[in-house]
Scaffold this motif. Structure first.
Motif, PDB file in Angstrom:
ATOM      1  N   VAL A 165       0.838  -1.202   0.000  1.00 17.05           N
ATOM      2  CA  VAL A 165       0.000   0.000   0.000  1.00 17.05           C
ATOM      3  C   VAL A 165       0.868   1.244   0.000  1.00 17.05           C
ATOM      4  N   GLU A 166       1.901   1.237   0.826  1.00 19.24           N
ATOM      5  CA  GLU A 166       2.795   2.405   0.910  1.00 19.24           C
ATOM      6  C   GLU A 166       3.499   2.666  -0.412  1.00 19.24           C
ATOM      7  N   MET A 167       3.903   1.604  -1.108  1.00 22.66           N
ATOM      8  CA  MET A 167       4.663   1.772  -2.348  1.00 22.66           C
ATOM      9  C   MET A 167       3.797   2.136  -3.538  1.00 22.66           C
ATOM     10  N   PHE A 168       2.558   1.638  -3.570  1.00 21.45           N
ATOM     11  CA  PHE A 168       1.783   1.740  -4.804  1.00 21.45           C
ATOM     12  C   PHE A 168       0.474   2.506  -4.676  1.00 21.45           C
ATOM     13  N   SER A 169       0.220   3.138  -3.529  1.00 17.51           N
ATOM     14  CA  SER A 169      -0.934   4.014  -3.444  1.00 17.51           C
ATOM     15  C   SER A 169      -0.716   5.211  -4.358  1.00 17.51           C
ATOM     16  N   ALA A 170      -1.814   5.688  -4.960  1.00 15.01           N
ATOM     17  CA  ALA A 170      -1.721   6.932  -5.703  1.00 15.01           C
ATOM     18  C   ALA A 170      -1.348   8.047  -4.738  1.00 15.01           C
ATOM     19  N   GLU A 171      -0.657   9.049  -5.237  1.00 17.31           N
ATOM     20  CA  GLU A 171      -0.226  10.156  -4.395  1.00 17.31           C
ATOM     21  C   GLU A 171      -1.426  10.766  -3.690  1.00 17.31           C
ATOM     22  N   ASN A 172      -1.272  10.974  -2.363  1.00 11.12           N
ATOM     23  CA  ASN A 172      -2.317  11.554  -1.522  1.00 11.12           C
ATOM     24  C   ASN A 172      -3.537  10.644  -1.354  1.00 11.12           C
ATOM     25  N   ALA A 173      -3.460   9.387  -1.808  1.00  9.37           N
ATOM     26  CA  ALA A 173      -4.603   8.488  -1.650  1.00  9.37           C
ATOM     27  C   ALA A 173      -4.753   8.100  -0.180  1.00  9.37           C
ATOM     28  N   ALA A 174      -6.005   7.930   0.230  1.00 11.84           N
ATOM     29  CA  ALA A 174      -6.266   7.545   1.612  1.00 11.84           C
ATOM     30  C   ALA A 174      -5.902   6.085   1.824  1.00 11.84           C
ATOM     31  N   LYS A 175      -5.313   5.796   2.975  1.00 15.50           N
ATOM     32  CA  LYS A 175      -5.010   4.423   3.335  1.00 15.50           C
ATOM     33  C   LYS A 175      -6.154   3.782   4.121  1.00 15.50           C
ATOM     34  N   HIS A 176      -7.039   4.624   4.646  1.00 10.23           N
ATOM     35  CA  HIS A 176      -8.152   4.098   5.436  1.00 10.23           C
ATOM     36  C   HIS A 176      -9.375   4.979   5.203  1.00 10.23           C
ATOM     37  N   THR A 177     -10.522   4.343   5.014  1.00  8.35           N
ATOM     38  CA  THR A 177     -11.779   5.061   4.858  1.00  8.35           C
ATOM     39  C   THR A 177     -12.666   4.771   6.060  1.00  8.35           C
ATOM     40  N   VAL A 178     -13.087   5.835   6.743  1.00  7.61           N
ATOM     41  CA  VAL A 178     -13.963   5.669   7.902  1.00  7.61           C
ATOM     42  C   VAL A 178     -15.334   6.246   7.566  1.00  7.61           C
ATOM     43  N   THR A 179     -16.368   5.501   7.884  1.00 10.77           N
ATOM     44  CA  THR A 179     -17.733   5.955   7.696  1.00 10.77           C
ATOM     45  C   THR A 179     -18.308   6.369   9.043  1.00 10.77           C
TER      46      THR A 179
END
Length: 299
Positions: A165-179
């Motif tokens: 996740v750290e290497m291939f997330s899009a720039e500024n992409a969220a690592k966690h979504t909270v509802t």
């Protein structure tokens, strides 16, 4: 164009990016593929190298619908696998392509195969270690030309997923979504809630004739609820308490969570407080926040 120039071009623009996931059996290819899929990559498993070009031609027709494609290629392709380096070089001339090679020590790989009680795909009539050594020989050229090498010897599956996740997330992409979900206790607890907060300690706007027909989305109700004793203190304290929790979820690669905020009917207090908490949590790094009012439309 040289291989170095090809590689530089491949990493300059994420649009239409292709990632080939390969490496040693037992080193975590499936875990990496699952993590990439959670990030929104289109993932294809166990594809013979000769089918890479047709696949990419098809995904190119989808344009922005499939901007990031990950393909797991490994020795399960048998003799076809030997052509992977040559095919990869050809693909890099027309589209951004990277290769991630997952590796681990022989001792760790043996333990992993023994733990799942499955044979190594290349061991034949020999031992697990025989299969590992044969695979390592076959993959030597691929490993040398890989753009990213990840040694998973000291990783558990959660740590490996977090690394991917750290290497291939899009720039500024969220690592966690909270509802943040508002709800009414009289309709039952949300079954998917990770934590529940009870707003019934605040006076109920339902008993105010001017506010009864309104909802927590109306400014008058919001002002009323937030003016009550303990409302602001609760928001400050609960947001502070949730901060290390959401940080921990990211470290453990937990991608989604639901924070339920309840009142009697899910119409006034819980709606206001869910909105306020969402505003606070949306400033946390790596966290995307959504708001859902489960019972707002009920009578």
């Amino acid at each position: 164009m040289t291989d170095a120039e090809d590689s530089a071009a491949a990493t300059s623009d994420p649009t239409g990016e292709v990632l080939i996931v390969t490496g040693m059996s037992g080193a975590g290819r499936s875990t990496a593929a699952d993590a990439l899929e959670d990030l929104g990559w289109y993932v294809v498993d166990n594809l013979p190298p000769q089918m890479l070009r047709p696949l990419l031609d098809l995904t190119a027709l989808a344009a922005s619908a499939l901007p990031r494609v990950a393909v797991v290629v490994d020795v399960r392709g048998r003799d076809l696998f030997a052509e992977l380096p040559e095919i990869t070089r050809a693909l890099r001339r027309g589209r951004p392509v990277r290769v991630m090679f997952l590796d681990a020590s022989d001792e760790v790989l043996v333990r992993r195969f023994e733990a799942v009680r499955r044979p190594h795909p290349l061991q034949g009539d020999g031992t697990i270690l025989d299969g590992i050594r044969l695979e390592r020989d076959r993959l030597a050229v691929v490993r040398e030309s890989a753009d990213v090498i990840v040694d998973t010897s000291n990783f558990n599956i959660h740590q490996l997923a977090s690394q991917v996740v750290e290497m291939f997330s899009a720039e500024n992409a969220a690592k966690h979504t909270v509802t943040l979900m508002s709800f009414g206790f009289k309709y039952g607890l949300p079954p998917d809630a990770d934590s529940v907060a009870d707003m019934r300690f605040l006076p109920n706007p339902f008993w105010n004739d001017e506010l009864r027909a309104l909802t927590g989305e109306d400014p008058a109700v919001r002002e009323y609820v937030l003016a009550q004793q303990g409302a602001a203190e609760f928001i400050d304290a609960y947001a502070a308490a949730l901060t290390p929790v959401l940080d921990g979820y990211q470290r453990e690669n937990k991608r989604h969570s639901v924070i339920a905020v309840g009142c009697t009917g899910g119409k006034h207090r819980s709606v206001v407080m869910a909105r306020e908490l969402a505003d606070r949590l949306s400033s946390l790094p790596g966290v995307a926040v959504r708001v859902k009012h489960r019972d707002l439309g009920r009578e």
